[in-house]
Scaffold this motif. Structure first.
Motif, PDB file in Angstrom:
ATOM      1  N   LEU A  26      -4.925  10.795  13.059  1.00  0.00           N
ATOM      2  CA  LEU A  26      -4.655  10.743  11.626  1.00  0.00           C
ATOM      3  C   LEU A  26      -5.882  11.131  10.819  1.00  0.00           C
ATOM      4  CD1 LEU A  26      -2.657   7.392  11.168  1.00  0.00           C
ATOM      5  CD2 LEU A  26      -1.723   9.719  11.142  1.00  0.00           C
ATOM      6  N   GLY A  27      -5.644  11.715   9.653  1.00  0.00           N
ATOM      7  CA  GLY A  27      -6.671  11.948   8.657  1.00  0.00           C
ATOM      8  C   GLY A  27      -6.204  11.342   7.344  1.00  0.00           C
ATOM      9  N   TRP A  28      -6.886  11.683   6.265  1.00  0.00           N
ATOM     10  CA  TRP A  28      -6.555  11.113   4.955  1.00  0.00           C
ATOM     11  C   TRP A  28      -6.511  12.211   3.908  1.00  0.00           C
ATOM     12  CZ3 TRP A  28      -4.566   6.529   4.125  1.00  0.00           C
ATOM     13  CH2 TRP A  28      -4.506   6.013   2.824  1.00  0.00           C
ATOM     14  N   GLY A  29      -5.410  12.244   3.176  1.00  0.00           N
ATOM     15  CA  GLY A  29      -5.266  13.183   2.078  1.00  0.00           C
ATOM     16  C   GLY A  29      -5.640  12.521   0.771  1.00  0.00           C
ATOM     17  N   PHE A  30      -4.752  12.616  -0.213  1.00  0.00           N
ATOM     18  CA  PHE A  30      -4.933  11.914  -1.482  1.00  0.00           C
ATOM     19  C   PHE A  30      -4.008  10.696  -1.476  1.00  0.00           C
ATOM     20  CE2 PHE A  30      -6.305  15.755  -4.323  1.00  0.00           C
ATOM     21  CZ  PHE A  30      -7.479  15.869  -3.596  1.00  0.00           C
ATOM     22  N   GLY A  31      -4.558   9.516  -1.222  1.00  0.00           N
ATOM     23  CA  GLY A  31      -3.779   8.288  -1.265  1.00  0.00           C
ATOM     24  C   GLY A  31      -2.827   8.085  -0.110  1.00  0.00           C
ATOM     25  N   MET A  32      -2.973   8.847   0.957  1.00  0.00           N
ATOM     26  CA  MET A  32      -2.047   8.716   2.087  1.00  0.00           C
ATOM     27  C   MET A  32      -2.658   9.301   3.354  1.00  0.00           C
ATOM     28  SD  MET A  32       0.754  11.645   1.091  1.00  0.00           S
ATOM     29  CE  MET A  32       0.459  11.557  -0.676  1.00  0.00           C
ATOM     30  N   ALA A  33      -2.106   8.858   4.482  1.00  0.00           N
ATOM     31  CA  ALA A  33      -2.532   9.395   5.772  1.00  0.00           C
ATOM     32  C   ALA A  33      -1.816  10.712   6.057  1.00  0.00           C
ATOM     33  CB  ALA A  33      -2.234   8.397   6.886  1.00  0.00           C
ATOM     34  N   VAL A  34      -2.456  11.519   6.881  1.00  0.00           N
ATOM     35  CA  VAL A  34      -1.902  12.810   7.299  1.00  0.00           C
ATOM     36  C   VAL A  34      -2.027  12.898   8.822  1.00  0.00           C
ATOM     37  CG1 VAL A  34      -2.071  15.304   7.081  1.00  0.00           C
ATOM     38  CG2 VAL A  34      -2.677  13.856   5.131  1.00  0.00           C
ATOM     39  N   SER A  35      -0.931  13.243   9.484  1.00  0.00           N
ATOM     40  CA  SER A  35      -0.954  13.391  10.934  1.00  0.00           C
ATOM     41  C   SER A  35      -1.648  14.696  11.301  1.00  0.00           C
ATOM     42  CB  SER A  35       0.480  13.385  11.480  1.00  0.00           C
ATOM     43  OG  SER A  35       0.499  13.653  12.869  1.00  0.00           O
ATOM     44  N   THR A  36      -2.689  14.615  12.120  1.00  0.00           N
ATOM     45  CA  THR A  36      -3.465  15.805  12.479  1.00  0.00           C
ATOM     46  C   THR A  36      -3.143  16.333  13.873  1.00  0.00           C
ATOM     47  OG1 THR A  36      -5.262  14.358  13.226  1.00  0.00           O
ATOM     48  CG2 THR A  36      -5.388  15.204  10.966  1.00  0.00           C
ATOM     49  N   ALA A  76       0.008  10.735  -6.702  1.00  0.00           N
ATOM     50  CA  ALA A  76       0.842  11.764  -7.324  1.00  0.00           C
ATOM     51  C   ALA A  76       0.734  11.699  -8.844  1.00  0.00           C
ATOM     52  CB  ALA A  76       2.295  11.585  -6.885  1.00  0.00           C
ATOM     53  N   ALA A  77       0.675  10.482  -9.389  1.00  0.00           N
ATOM     54  CA  ALA A  77       0.522  10.328 -10.835  1.00  0.00           C
ATOM     55  C   ALA A  77      -0.795  10.933 -11.310  1.00  0.00           C
ATOM     56  CB  ALA A  77       0.600   8.850 -11.202  1.00  0.00           C
ATOM     57  N   ALA A  78      -1.860  10.713 -10.538  1.00  0.00           N
ATOM     58  CA  ALA A  78      -3.154  11.292 -10.905  1.00  0.00           C
ATOM     59  C   ALA A  78      -3.101  12.808 -10.909  1.00  0.00           C
ATOM     60  CB  ALA A  78      -4.232  10.802  -9.936  1.00  0.00           C
ATOM     61  N   MET A  79      -2.378  13.389  -9.940  1.00  0.00           N
ATOM     62  CA  MET A  79      -2.283  14.850  -9.879  1.00  0.00           C
ATOM     63  C   MET A  79      -1.467  15.422 -11.035  1.00  0.00           C
ATOM     64  SD  MET A  79      -4.274  15.822  -7.577  1.00  0.00           S
ATOM     65  CE  MET A  79      -3.818  17.568  -7.645  1.00  0.00           C
ATOM     66  N   ILE A  80      -0.530  14.649 -11.568  1.00  0.00           N
ATOM     67  CA  ILE A  80       0.165  15.081 -12.786  1.00  0.00           C
ATOM     68  C   ILE A  80      -0.844  15.255 -13.917  1.00  0.00           C
ATOM     69  CG2 ILE A  80       1.795  14.346 -14.583  1.00  0.00           C
ATOM     70  CD1 ILE A  80       3.460  13.033 -12.363  1.00  0.00           C
ATOM     71  N   SER A 129       0.793  -1.233   0.000  1.00  0.00           N
ATOM     72  CA  SER A 129       0.000   0.000   0.000  1.00  0.00           C
ATOM     73  C   SER A 129       0.821   1.277   0.000  1.00  0.00           C
ATOM     74  CB  SER A 129      -0.972   0.002   1.178  1.00  0.00           C
ATOM     75  OG  SER A 129      -1.986  -0.953   0.967  1.00  0.00           O
ATOM     76  N   MET A 130       2.136   1.179   0.137  1.00  0.00           N
ATOM     77  CA  MET A 130       2.964   2.370  -0.096  1.00  0.00           C
ATOM     78  C   MET A 130       2.965   2.748  -1.578  1.00  0.00           C
ATOM     79  SD  MET A 130       6.045   1.633   2.606  1.00  0.00           S
ATOM     80  CE  MET A 130       7.201   2.845   1.982  1.00  0.00           C
ATOM     81  N   THR A 131       2.312   1.916  -2.401  1.00  0.00           N
ATOM     82  CA  THR A 131       2.036   2.260  -3.799  1.00  0.00           C
ATOM     83  C   THR A 131       1.035   3.407  -3.886  1.00  0.00           C
ATOM     84  OG1 THR A 131       2.398  -0.062  -4.429  1.00  0.00           O
ATOM     85  CG2 THR A 131       1.195   1.298  -5.995  1.00  0.00           C
ATOM     86  N   LYS A 132       0.119   3.477  -2.943  1.00  0.00           N
ATOM     87  CA  LYS A 132      -1.011   4.408  -3.020  1.00  0.00           C
ATOM     88  C   LYS A 132      -0.590   5.879  -3.154  1.00  0.00           C
ATOM     89  CE  LYS A 132      -4.486   1.534  -0.637  1.00  0.00           C
ATOM     90  NZ  LYS A 132      -3.821   0.215  -0.692  1.00  0.00           N
ATOM     91  N   PRO A 133       0.352   6.397  -2.346  1.00  0.00           N
ATOM     92  CA  PRO A 133       0.756   7.792  -2.534  1.00  0.00           C
ATOM     93  C   PRO A 133       1.378   8.056  -3.898  1.00  0.00           C
ATOM     94  CG  PRO A 133       1.460   6.970  -0.386  1.00  0.00           C
ATOM     95  CD  PRO A 133       0.981   5.785  -1.159  1.00  0.00           C
TER      96      PRO A 133
END
Length: 398
Positions: A327-337, A74-78, A66-70
């Motif tokens: 934790l929260g969720w950004g795009f394809g990854m967790a974010v420390s809140t 990023a590819a989608a944002m390109i 699942s470290m593939t997810k971020p």
């Protein structure tokens, strides 16, 4: 004190702590990486496989799951930056299998007990895992939809799906959503759908797009969807604890591993293999707000959007085992809140079910990556992860 602000003595403490996990048999081997302000510390412990006792290598190629997810986010944002995809445009244009969704009236409903979706699915839904489809965190077989997901080969699994992308999408399109688009967070499936979307939007394969737009520009020469035949000695064997005894058993032997052959389905949710140094290049680009050396991979606003929490408290209900209260969720990854342990608020990254974790910390200008070959058996973080992050942060010396 060193240039990067990491204490050599405290890095020695980290070495002892991580070596202890190998000596106790918690994991056969592992590789640690801590990078801060341009100073990189990497150490390898243990063995590639218990059968061979070949020493673990810094350049070992791990199944990063699942470290593939971020990376796929990023590819989608390109593609968003090139206006080939839009965040709030319905994905029906490229994913017609997801048009005119039906939604279960409740989680325990029969598959035909549905209502129409209130709106189409969007790219933003896929990136934030709010599409209404994903892993059901309940005992196996509790709900009819669980059996249907498993029978269709759509359940998250450490083993790659054997269906080609078009057939996989057709299977997904035949099942109802578990909740209305945007209402809640469900793990995993959004990234696999995203991988298919990227392939169709770019007119090629997911791997080709990732290689041309991310891996080659970042120098990630050992990252892909399989390990080449002449590099198989760099693939550690993977292990899983026995449910009764806790003893480690072989899950995937390196020789003959399914990861030594190109997959039928290039999984955006968990299909990549990589090294600590390759993954550092990606994390450092994200830490640098999209820049790699003199080249810009993503804009600063895109990275900032990817690494903010997009979930409301209501959308996190039922996913507490993933998020806790920090934790929260950004795009394809967790974010420390918030700071629960030592990791700074604003840090972002994710873990992989084959025993890997990687986060970037903008406040400390730091990246930490741990790679092991012991599968996770729960979303709850294993002790080796907790000790790695504690040891990495306690080494900060300014």
């Amino acid at each position: 004190m060193s240039v990067g602000g990491l204490s050599k003595a405290r890095l020695g403490r980290m070495r002892e702590i991580m070596a202890g996990h190998v000596e106790r048999g918690d994991v056969p081997g592992l590789v640690t990486l801590v990078s801060r302000r341009g100073e990189v510390h990497v150490e390898a412990f243990g063995v590639m496989a218990t059968s061979s006792n070949a020493p673990m290598r810094r350049d070992a190629i791990f199944r990063i799951a699942s470290m593939t997810k971020p990376i796929v986010a990023a590819a989608a944002m390109i593609l968003v930056e090139e206006c080939k995809l839009r965040l709030d445009e319905p994905v029906d244009r490229l994913l017609p299998e997801l048009a005119n969704r039906r939604v279960l009236k409740r989680i325990d409903a029969q598959l035909d007990d549905t209502v129409p979706a209130r709106r189409p699915l969007s790219l933003r839904d896929l990136l934030t895992f709010r599409l209404g489809f994903g892993a059901v965190m309940a005992p196996p077989g509790k709900y009819p939809i669980q059996k249907a997901i498993a029978d269709a080969g759509l359940a998250p699994s450490p083993d790659p799906t054997l269906e080609a992308p078009d057939a996989w999408m057709a299977s997904l399109g035949r099942l109802p959503l578990l909740h209305q688009p945007g209402e809640g967070w469900l793990y995993h499936t959004g990234s696999d759908v995203l991988g298919v979307l990227i392939a169709r939007a770019s007119g090629g394969t997911l791997e080709t797009f990732l290689r041309e737009r991310l891996f080659e520009p970042l120098g990630m020469k050992d990252t892909g969807f399989h390990v080449p035949a002449d590099e198989v000695d760099r693939l550690p064997s993977a292990y899983i604890p026995n449910e009764q005894t806790g003893a480690l058993e072989v899950h995937d032997e390196a020789r003959g591993s399914r990861w030594t052959r190109p997959p039928v389905f290039q999984s955006g949710g968990g299909g990549l293999v990589s090294t600590v140094d390759d993954y550092l290049a990606f994390c450092q680009m994200m830490l640098n707000k999209g820049r790699h050396g003199r080249e810009r991979i993503l804009s600063r606003p895109s990275v900032e959007l990817m690494t903010m929490d997009h979930l409301t408290p209501e959308q996190k209900v039922g996913a507490e085992i993933f998020f806790g209260d920090h934790l929260g969720w950004g795009f394809g990854m967790a974010v420390s809140t918030r700071r629960r342990d030592l990791i700074s608020p604003g840090s972002f990254g994710w873990a992989g079910g084959f025993g890997t974790t990687g986060y970037s910390d903008p406040k400390e200008e730091m990246v930490g990556i741990l790679m092991t070959q012991r599968l996770m058996t729960s979303p709850k973080t294993p002790p080796v992860y907790d000790d790695f992050w504690t040891a990495a942060y306690q080494a900060i010396d300014d």
